[in-house]
Design an enzyme around this catalytic site. Structure first.
Site, PDB file in Angstrom:
ATOM      1  N   GLU A 124     -29.466 -21.065  32.310  1.00 27.23           N
ATOM      2  CA  GLU A 124     -30.504 -22.029  31.936  1.00 27.23           C
ATOM      3  C   GLU A 124     -31.640 -22.044  32.967  1.00 27.23           C
ATOM      4  O   GLU A 124     -32.804 -22.080  32.629  1.00 27.23           O
ATOM      5  CB  GLU A 124     -29.852 -23.423  31.841  1.00 27.23           C
ATOM      6  CG  GLU A 124     -30.770 -24.539  31.398  1.00 27.23           C
ATOM      7  CD  GLU A 124     -30.035 -25.878  31.266  1.00 27.23           C
ATOM      8  OE1 GLU A 124     -28.829 -25.955  31.616  1.00 27.23           O
ATOM      9  OE2 GLU A 124     -30.662 -26.847  30.804  1.00 27.23           O
ATOM     10  N   ASP A 137     -37.435 -32.819  31.984  1.00 25.09           N
ATOM     11  CA  ASP A 137     -36.865 -34.156  31.931  1.00 25.09           C
ATOM     12  C   ASP A 137     -36.867 -34.950  33.241  1.00 25.09           C
ATOM     13  O   ASP A 137     -37.238 -36.097  33.273  1.00 25.09           O
ATOM     14  CB  ASP A 137     -35.400 -34.070  31.459  1.00 25.09           C
ATOM     15  CG  ASP A 137     -35.264 -33.386  30.109  1.00 25.09           C
ATOM     16  OD1 ASP A 137     -36.247 -32.777  29.638  1.00 25.09           O
ATOM     17  OD2 ASP A 137     -34.174 -33.454  29.533  1.00 25.09           O
TER      18      ASP A 137
HETATM   19  C1  GLC Z   1     -32.807 -30.125  28.642  1.00 21.96           C
HETATM   20  C2  GLC Z   1     -34.189 -29.653  29.042  1.00 21.96           C
HETATM   21  C3  GLC Z   1     -35.070 -29.546  27.823  1.00 21.96           C
HETATM   22  C4  GLC Z   1     -34.400 -28.623  26.820  1.00 21.96           C
HETATM   23  C5  GLC Z   1     -32.957 -29.036  26.524  1.00 21.96           C
HETATM   24  C6  GLC Z   1     -32.201 -28.001  25.723  1.00 21.96           C
HETATM   25  O1  GLC Z   1     -32.817 -31.389  28.117  1.00 21.96           O
HETATM   26  O2  GLC Z   1     -34.745 -30.484  30.012  1.00 21.96           O
HETATM   27  O3  GLC Z   1     -36.344 -29.059  28.146  1.00 21.96           O
HETATM   28  O4  GLC Z   1     -35.133 -28.570  25.640  1.00 21.96           O
HETATM   29  O5  GLC Z   1     -32.264 -29.207  27.727  1.00 21.96           O
HETATM   30  O6  GLC Z   1     -32.229 -26.759  26.342  1.00 21.96           O
END
Ligand code: GLC
Length: 420
Positions: A382, A158
């Site tokens: 994460e 993102d």
């Molecule tokens: C964030 C990440 C994306 C992911 C989401 C859920 O938005 O950047 O890649 O899919 O989190 O984990």
């Protein structure tokens, strides 16, 4: 004594909402597209039927035009912004209006390999939906050659520096007032800034105002950049889908044409000055001029070059754990901020899959060992600081647990076939 394998399975079960899996409770309370595909891969190590159910639920929300959305809002949750009212897509269940990296065919193929007999009927049912999604990518996003994204969130990476030049042109000053929720769940220092968020919402508002008409968004939307990461993921996924289709006795000529066209477009994202694949603003043709982890997904698609190998050595040697999401020698590098430097176990798993497919076994094993070390030291976060291993973002994360079970937690000789 609970082992890390037990803990990983417990995380998948805890995040399982019955047919779909949350990335983590709190921060991400819905179904996310590529997270779900990784969840399926993880489930396949202990419950093959549940793995296919996850993919079925994801594709059940496919739009009529073939797009598979990046978020599916199964049950409303006020703890997340922007929710379905902001996206305004008119779908049921409600969804966002953009997509996310198409890893599903690649992971479905690996899941099928893990139990070919049980998987045959399941993958045969999914095949037409996967083919329709790939057609959507080709028609709606590949008009400029490489994959174009219409929102940074579509890339899955993102907030990485790749998108800075495109984001600079987005006017975020006129968005409707809103309250963010992400900064209530994790340290705001690790999350995107308010200026970035205003721009993210402005792009969503544009899409909503044109009724999520892809042609209009690509022609006139506030953001349009070529993404090396999705380009390589889609190229690999096309090839995996061709293999699946051939095994099922389908005619894959059309898919082969899409793969050929995409491969022919790779020179568009090769930045000779940078010596690497690079994101590119498709409005101005300018390159981002920064090396991101998306470039290293080239290994997945058999598109590496000697220059890229040299870049990998350089950035990897500047950190201690995993491949950083952005160049540690760039001014924009920040080892803890969302996609601007940290290492993502899930991206490491994809890069390792590519390193293995391209015969770079020692590098794949180094990446596995470093990723495993992060999880052993701190658990299933994460993402992590690649220099001092600080765990960041959400805890008990589905895709980190999944890639532990399929790849990072496996001794090299026992890793799932096809993975590292
Ligand atoms: C964030 C990440 C994306 C992911 C989401 C859920 O938005 O950047 O890649 O899919 O989190 O984990």
């Amino acid at each position: 004594m609970t082992t890390l394998d037990d803990q990983a399975r417990a995380i998948l079960k805890k995040n399982d909402k019955g047919g779909y899996t949350l990335p983590t409770h709190g921060l991400y309370p819905y179904q996310w597209n590529w997270d779900s595909a990784f969840a399926a891969w993880g489930f396949a190590t202990f419950d093959n039927a549940r793995a296919w159910d996850e993919l079925d639920t994801l594709f059940a929300s496919q739009w009529d035009n073939g797009m598979v959305p990046h978020i599916i809002f199964h049950q409303s949750d006020p703890g997340y912004f922007p929710g379905p009212d902001v996206w305004g897509t008119g779908q049921w269940p409600e969804t966002s209006g953009i997509s996310q990296p198409p890893v599903a065919a690649t992971l479905a193929r690996l899941i099928w390999d893990m139990d070919p007999e049980a998987g045959r009927a399941r993958i045969a049912r999914l095949y037409p939906a996967m083919e329709r999604w790939h057609r959507w990518w080709h028609e709606a996003r590949c008009g400029h050659g490489p994959v174009a994204i219409i929102h940074p969130w579509e890339s899955g990476r993102d907030n990485c520096p790749d998108w800075d030049i495109g984001m600079a042109g987005v006017d975020g000053s006129r968005v409707a007032p809103y309250t963010r929720r992400d900064t209530g769940h994790v340290n705001p220092e690790m999350r995107p800034t308010k200026e970035d968020y205003d721009r993210y919402i402005a792009i969503v508002e544009f899409g909503r105002d044109v009724g999520w008409d892809d042609a209009r968004i690509v022609a006139d939307g506030p953001f349009l950049m070529a993404d090396p990461g999705i380009t390589f993921i889609l190229l690999r996924a096309h090839e995996d889908l061709i293999a699946i289709g051939d095994a099922l006795g389908h005619d894959t000529t059309e898919l082969q044409g899409w793969a050929k066209a995409l491969r022919a477009a790779l020179p568009v994202i090769w930045n000779a000055e940078l010596g690497a694949y690079d994101a590119r603003d498709l409005r101005s043709d300018a390159f981002a001029g920064v090396l991101g982890s998306g470039a290293f997904l080239a290994y997945l698609a058999d598109a590496a070059t000697p220059e890229l190998d040299a870049q990998l050595d350089r950035v990897w040697d500047k950190v201690n754990f995993g491949i950083p999401s952005a160049d540690p020698e760039a001014a924009s590098f920040n080892p803890r901020k969302y996609w601007r430097g940290p290492t993502w176990p899930v991206v490491n798993a994809l890069i390792a899959l590519g390193l293995t497919s391209s015969g770079r076994h020692e590098l794949a094993e180094r990446l596995r060992a470093e990723t495993a070390e992060l999880i052993r030291q701190h658990g299933f976060y994460e993402y992590f600081d690649p220099i001092d291993a600080t765990p960041c973002g959400g805890a008990d994360f589905t895709w980190t647990a999944a890639i532990w079970l399929t790849w990072a937690g496996k001794a090299p000789a026992t890793a799932v076939k096809g993975a590292a």
